[in-house]
Design a protein around this motif. Structure first.
Motif, short mmCIF file in Angstrom:
data_model
loop_
_atom_site.label_atom_id
_atom_site.label_comp_id
_atom_site.label_asym_id
_atom_site.label_seq_id
_atom_site.Cartn_x
_atom_site.Cartn_y
_atom_site.Cartn_z
N THR A 112 27.78 -7.98 69.11
CA THR A 112 26.38 -7.80 69.52
C THR A 112 25.43 -8.51 68.56
OG1 THR A 112 26.98 -5.71 70.54
CG2 THR A 112 24.63 -6.09 70.15
N LEU A 113 25.73 -8.47 67.27
CA LEU A 113 24.90 -9.19 66.31
C LEU A 113 25.01 -10.70 66.49
CD1 LEU A 113 25.46 -6.96 63.16
CD2 LEU A 113 23.28 -7.37 64.34
N ALA A 114 26.20 -11.18 66.85
CA ALA A 114 26.36 -12.62 67.13
C ALA A 114 25.51 -13.01 68.33
CB ALA A 114 27.83 -12.95 67.37
N TYR A 115 25.49 -12.17 69.35
CA TYR A 115 24.64 -12.40 70.51
C TYR A 115 23.17 -12.41 70.12
CZ TYR A 115 21.66 -10.75 74.30
OH TYR A 115 20.60 -10.57 75.16
N ALA A 116 22.76 -11.44 69.31
CA ALA A 116 21.36 -11.36 68.88
C ALA A 116 20.96 -12.59 68.09
CB ALA A 116 21.13 -10.09 68.06
N LEU A 117 21.83 -13.04 67.21
CA LEU A 117 21.54 -14.23 66.41
C LEU A 117 21.46 -15.47 67.29
CD1 LEU A 117 21.07 -15.64 63.73
CD2 LEU A 117 23.56 -15.69 63.40
N ALA A 118 22.37 -15.62 68.22
CA ALA A 118 22.34 -16.79 69.12
C ALA A 118 21.05 -16.80 69.95
CB ALA A 118 23.56 -16.78 70.03
N ALA A 119 20.65 -15.64 70.44
CA ALA A 119 19.41 -15.56 71.22
C ALA A 119 18.19 -15.86 70.35
CB ALA A 119 19.28 -14.17 71.85
N ALA A 120 18.21 -15.39 69.10
CA ALA A 120 17.09 -15.66 68.19
C ALA A 120 17.01 -17.15 67.86
CB ALA A 120 17.24 -14.84 66.92
N GLU A 121 18.15 -17.78 67.65
CA GLU A 121 18.17 -19.23 67.39
C GLU A 121 17.63 -20.00 68.59
OE1 GLU A 121 18.81 -21.16 64.84
OE2 GLU A 121 19.58 -19.70 63.42
N HIS A 122 18.03 -19.58 69.76
CA HIS A 122 17.55 -20.21 70.99
C HIS A 122 16.04 -20.07 71.11
CE1 HIS A 122 17.74 -21.70 75.09
NE2 HIS A 122 17.04 -20.65 75.48
N SER A 123 15.53 -18.90 70.84
CA SER A 123 14.09 -18.65 70.90
C SER A 123 13.35 -19.51 69.87
CB SER A 123 13.81 -17.17 70.64
OG SER A 123 12.43 -16.93 70.62
N ARG A 124 13.92 -19.63 68.67
CA ARG A 124 13.31 -20.48 67.65
C ARG A 124 13.26 -21.93 68.10
NH1 ARG A 124 15.25 -23.97 64.55
NH2 ARG A 124 17.38 -23.30 64.84
N GLN A 125 14.35 -22.41 68.70
CA GLN A 125 14.39 -23.79 69.17
C GLN A 125 13.37 -24.02 70.29
OE1 GLN A 125 18.52 -24.12 70.24
NE2 GLN A 125 19.16 -24.56 68.14
N LEU A 126 13.25 -23.07 71.20
CA LEU A 126 12.25 -23.20 72.26
C LEU A 126 10.84 -23.22 71.67
CD1 LEU A 126 13.66 -20.87 75.05
CD2 LEU A 126 13.42 -23.34 75.14
N SER A 127 10.60 -22.41 70.68
CA SER A 127 9.28 -22.39 70.03
C SER A 127 9.00 -23.72 69.34
CB SER A 127 9.19 -21.24 69.03
OG SER A 127 9.26 -20.01 69.70
N GLU A 128 10.01 -24.31 68.73
CA GLU A 128 9.84 -25.62 68.10
C GLU A 128 9.51 -26.69 69.14
OE1 GLU A 128 13.44 -26.16 65.87
OE2 GLU A 128 12.71 -24.95 64.19
N LEU A 129 10.17 -26.62 70.29
CA LEU A 129 9.86 -27.58 71.36
C LEU A 129 8.44 -27.39 71.87
CD1 LEU A 129 13.20 -27.59 73.38
CD2 LEU A 129 12.25 -29.46 72.01
N LEU A 130 8.02 -26.14 72.01
CA LEU A 130 6.64 -25.87 72.42
C LEU A 130 5.66 -26.42 71.40
CD1 LEU A 130 6.66 -22.25 73.86
CD2 LEU A 130 5.93 -24.32 75.03
N ALA A 131 5.96 -26.24 70.13
CA ALA A 131 5.07 -26.72 69.07
C ALA A 131 4.96 -28.25 69.09
CB ALA A 131 5.56 -26.24 67.70
N GLN A 132 6.04 -28.92 69.43
CA GLN A 132 6.02 -30.38 69.50
C GLN A 132 5.14 -30.90 70.62
OE1 GLN A 132 10.07 -31.73 69.80
NE2 GLN A 132 10.61 -30.97 67.76
N SER A 133 4.92 -30.07 71.62
CA SER A 133 4.14 -30.51 72.77
C SER A 133 2.71 -29.99 72.76
CB SER A 133 4.83 -30.08 74.07
OG SER A 133 4.82 -28.68 74.18
N CYS A 134 2.27 -29.47 71.60
CA CYS A 134 0.93 -28.88 71.51
C CYS A 134 -0.15 -29.93 71.69
CB CYS A 134 0.74 -28.18 70.17
SG CYS A 134 1.56 -26.61 70.12
N GLY A 135 -1.18 -29.51 72.41
CA GLY A 135 -2.31 -30.38 72.62
C GLY A 135 -3.53 -29.99 71.80
N THR A 136 -3.56 -28.78 71.27
CA THR A 136 -4.72 -28.34 70.50
C THR A 136 -4.29 -27.80 69.15
OG1 THR A 136 -4.66 -26.07 71.33
CG2 THR A 136 -5.92 -27.65 72.63
#
Length: 169
Positions: A112-136
């Motif tokens: 379960t902790l491995a699942y939680a870590l994988a999901a957290a890493e995925h969320s971090r990566q998505l946030s980084e992609l969002l940050a790269q596309s920021c317009g403001t």
């Protein structure tokens, strides 16, 4: 002649309302996941349950920050408002119910902790992609803060997972 497609390594600047909507949905799902994990760990590993609950509270704080920014940018209408109506809420809870089980042994805790870590890493990566596309600048600053928080979150989950693996060995 069809319009030229962007090269694969170029980042498209998305409208701010789309960024905020996507980030809001991501954080809402994260919050629900952490709350479920807090419940799963509660009976046998309350210290991990408290960590998951704290991470869920961080998600809730990020949701509030997104809503405040949307309000300042006059984009509050792009974010979902309030609680869903009762039938929709009941349907969502019935779907989520099988996802959370009480943790009964060390192997299940590690998995379960491995699942939680994988999901957290995925969320971090998505946030980084969002940050790269920021317009403001405001959105860029907020997403930068989110990324730092998510990196810390991943580090905490890694440490917790390592301790669980050591306890199992």
């Amino acid at each position: 002649m069809p319009p030229r497609m962007n090269a694969p390594n170029t980042v498209r600047a998305y409208p701010t309302d789309e960024q905020l909507t996507f980030a809001h949905d991501l954080e809402r799902r994260e919050m629900q996941r952490y709350r479920g994990l807090a419940l799963s760990f509660l009976p046998t590993r309350p210290h991990i349950s408290h960590l998951m609950a704290a991470l869920g509270i961080q998600c809730e704080q990020r949701l509030n920050a997104l809503e405040s920014l949307a309000e300042r940018l006059n984009l509050r209408d792009c974010l979902p408002g309030g609680r869903p109506p009762w039938p929709q809420l009941r349907f969502r809870l019935s779907q989520a119910q099988p996802l959370y089980r009480f943790i009964t042994d060390e192997a299940m805790a590690c998995h379960t902790l491995a699942y939680a870590l994988a999901a957290a890493e995925h969320s971090r990566q998505l946030s980084e992609l969002l940050a790269q596309s920021c317009g403001t600048a405001d959105v860029d600053t907020l997403f930068g803060d989110f990324i730092e928080q998510k990196q810390s979150e991943c580090h905490l989950l890694e440490e917790t997972q390592d301790k669980a693996y050591r306890a199992m060995a």
